[in-house]
Design a protein around this motif. Sequence first.
Motif, PDB file in Angstrom:
ATOM      1  N   UNK A   1       0.584  -1.306  -0.448  1.00 34.16           N
ATOM      2  CA  UNK A   1      -0.156  -0.210   0.301  1.00 34.16           C
ATOM      3  C   UNK A   1       0.841   1.084   0.223  1.00 34.16           C
ATOM      4  N   UNK A   2       1.455   1.449  -1.060  1.00 31.28           N
ATOM      5  CA  UNK A   2       2.317   2.657  -1.140  1.00 31.28           C
ATOM      6  C   UNK A   2       1.936   3.429  -2.885  1.00 31.28           C
ATOM      7  N   UNK A   3       1.695   4.922  -2.619  1.00 29.76           N
ATOM      8  CA  UNK A   3       0.951   5.684  -3.836  1.00 29.76           C
ATOM      9  C   UNK A   3       2.000   6.149  -4.300  1.00 29.76           C
ATOM     10  N   UNK A   4       1.466   6.493  -5.941  1.00 31.96           N
ATOM     11  CA  UNK A   4       2.435   7.054  -7.089  1.00 31.96           C
ATOM     12  C   UNK A   4       2.824   8.219  -6.055  1.00 31.96           C
ATOM     13  N   UNK A   5       2.463   9.018  -5.711  1.00 28.86           N
ATOM     14  CA  UNK A   5       2.708  10.364  -4.631  1.00 28.86           C
ATOM     15  C   UNK A   5       3.911  10.025  -3.281  1.00 28.86           C
ATOM     16  N   UNK A   6       3.874   8.945  -2.839  1.00 33.99           N
ATOM     17  CA  UNK A   6       4.705   8.181  -1.915  1.00 33.99           C
ATOM     18  C   UNK A   6       5.852   7.910  -3.131  1.00 33.99           C
ATOM     19  N   UNK A   7       5.974   7.267  -3.060  1.00 36.24           N
ATOM     20  CA  UNK A   7       6.859   6.615  -4.608  1.00 36.24           C
ATOM     21  C   UNK A   7       7.590   7.655  -4.874  1.00 36.24           C
ATOM     22  N   UNK A   8       7.062   8.789  -5.470  1.00 34.66           N
ATOM     23  CA  UNK A   8       7.825  10.243  -6.548  1.00 34.66           C
ATOM     24  C   UNK A   8       8.829  10.997  -5.330  1.00 34.66           C
ATOM     25  N   UNK A   9       7.559  10.657  -4.567  1.00 28.90           N
ATOM     26  CA  UNK A   9       9.071  11.563  -3.007  1.00 28.90           C
ATOM     27  C   UNK A   9      10.167  10.716  -2.610  1.00 28.90           C
ATOM     28  N   UNK A  10       9.632   9.296  -2.568  1.00 27.02           N
ATOM     29  CA  UNK A  10      10.490   8.865  -1.783  1.00 27.02           C
ATOM     30  C   UNK A  10      12.097   8.912  -3.131  1.00 27.02           C
TER      31      UNK A  10
ATOM     32  N   UNK B   1      12.588  10.816  -5.827  1.00 27.88           N
ATOM     33  CA  UNK B   1      12.631  11.901  -6.957  1.00 27.88           C
ATOM     34  C   UNK B   1      12.764  11.977  -8.208  1.00 27.88           C
ATOM     35  N   UNK B   2      11.448  10.467  -8.562  1.00 26.23           N
ATOM     36  CA  UNK B   2      11.287  10.406 -10.501  1.00 26.23           C
ATOM     37  C   UNK B   2      10.086  10.610 -10.114  1.00 26.23           C
ATOM     38  N   UNK B   3       9.461  11.238 -11.390  1.00 25.79           N
ATOM     39  CA  UNK B   3       7.910  10.988 -12.385  1.00 25.79           C
ATOM     40  C   UNK B   3       7.699  10.541 -11.667  1.00 25.79           C
ATOM     41  N   UNK B   4       6.586   9.879 -12.151  1.00 27.87           N
ATOM     42  CA  UNK B   4       5.703   8.375 -12.091  1.00 27.87           C
ATOM     43  C   UNK B   4       5.409   7.479 -13.317  1.00 27.87           C
ATOM     44  N   UNK B   5       5.960   8.024 -13.945  1.00 28.51           N
ATOM     45  CA  UNK B   5       5.743   7.314 -15.573  1.00 28.51           C
ATOM     46  C   UNK B   5       7.968   7.589 -15.267  1.00 28.51           C
ATOM     47  N   UNK B   6       8.431   7.672 -15.550  1.00 32.29           N
ATOM     48  CA  UNK B   6       9.944   7.755 -15.477  1.00 32.29           C
ATOM     49  C   UNK B   6      10.232   6.191 -13.999  1.00 32.29           C
ATOM     50  N   UNK B   7       9.977   6.230 -13.177  1.00 38.18           N
ATOM     51  CA  UNK B   7       9.760   5.413 -12.322  1.00 38.18           C
ATOM     52  C   UNK B   7       9.213   3.539 -12.622  1.00 38.18           C
ATOM     53  N   UNK B   8       8.348   4.177 -13.443  1.00 34.89           N
ATOM     54  CA  UNK B   8       7.377   2.783 -14.032  1.00 34.89           C
ATOM     55  C   UNK B   8       8.621   2.542 -15.142  1.00 34.89           C
ATOM     56  N   UNK B   9       8.866   2.972 -15.528  1.00 36.22           N
ATOM     57  CA  UNK B   9       9.682   2.858 -16.539  1.00 36.22           C
ATOM     58  C   UNK B   9      10.865   1.930 -16.570  1.00 36.22           C
ATOM     59  N   UNK B  10      11.576   1.818 -14.823  1.00 36.70           N
ATOM     60  CA  UNK B  10      13.302   1.797 -14.396  1.00 36.70           C
ATOM     61  C   UNK B  10      12.384   0.879 -14.023  1.00 36.70           C
ATOM     62  N   UNK B  11      11.071   0.393 -12.558  1.00 30.71           N
ATOM     63  CA  UNK B  11      10.816  -0.814 -12.101  1.00 30.71           C
ATOM     64  C   UNK B  11      10.431  -2.076 -13.205  1.00 30.71           C
ATOM     65  N   UNK B  12       9.732  -1.426 -14.884  1.00 20.88           N
ATOM     66  CA  UNK B  12       9.077  -2.486 -15.091  1.00 20.88           C
ATOM     67  C   UNK B  12      11.083  -3.051 -16.294  1.00 20.88           C
ATOM     68  N   UNK B  13      12.032  -2.511 -16.462  1.00 20.43           N
ATOM     69  CA  UNK B  13      13.048  -2.889 -16.318  1.00 20.43           C
ATOM     70  C   UNK B  13      13.748  -3.773 -15.805  1.00 20.43           C
TER      71      UNK B  13
END
Length: 266
Positions: free
Chosen positions: A167-176, A178-190
Amino acid sequence: MQIKPSRHLSSYIRHYIFLEDAGSKCKNLRLFTDGSTGLILSGSQSLYTGISKDHLPPSFFYGQPAGYKDFTAEGAFSMIAVVFQPYFLNMLLKISSKEAKNQIISAEDILKYELLPFQEYLLTGKDPEFIITQLNHFFTKFLAGKISSDHELIKAVQQLMLKNKGSVSSKDLELFTGYSERHLERKFEHYMGLTPKKYGSIVRLHHFINLMKKNVDNESTAGLSHDAGYTDQSHLIKDFKNNIGLTPNQYLKTENKLAVNFIELR
């Protein structure tokens, strides 16, 4: 038999599973998603995919399963499943985990000579604890100097999501991060083979499974699903069937739970 790796490898390998059967009957095995990737090492040629009966290589890597995969082991067999932390497949094979999703990759095509001794150990009946000790040495040697800042970032995000039961929101991950939601999503998928949202849903599902296993007070499925963060029971049932192929009650009645993501079907 489930065996933990050496402590210094726990950030890369979740556990080893040793399976052995000297009988002649077929065994139906199901591997289902828990967010992990892995390696199956076998000492036999008698492993097939479930419905299509396609012959599998004696040793293979598997990417993120899209739900679950069924296997059939015919006759006597011995095998070791090395269940990776999800990002370790990317480190080991140097390929995008997104491209490896739901794929079976023959070990002979990539690390034939490095993994051949372990297949021979299984064929000759070596003590599984000896084999796993040698695997610990192999993976320790491989990891020397190969951990990048990106891997450290993805590992930190994964730990945050595990700590919060998914239970971690996209906003929480952005703050944690420093990446935008889309940029982190690409990294995570890779690196992980999944989006953060999908990984969070798998973590939540396995949190529910743990609650279900420890349910000594006989709390209802609806109550447990609420405790695990589901908004309604129908969402839980759908998630369960999509990822495991069973209902929660069917899963509980499954006698041979070989590991958190590996069961024998009767």
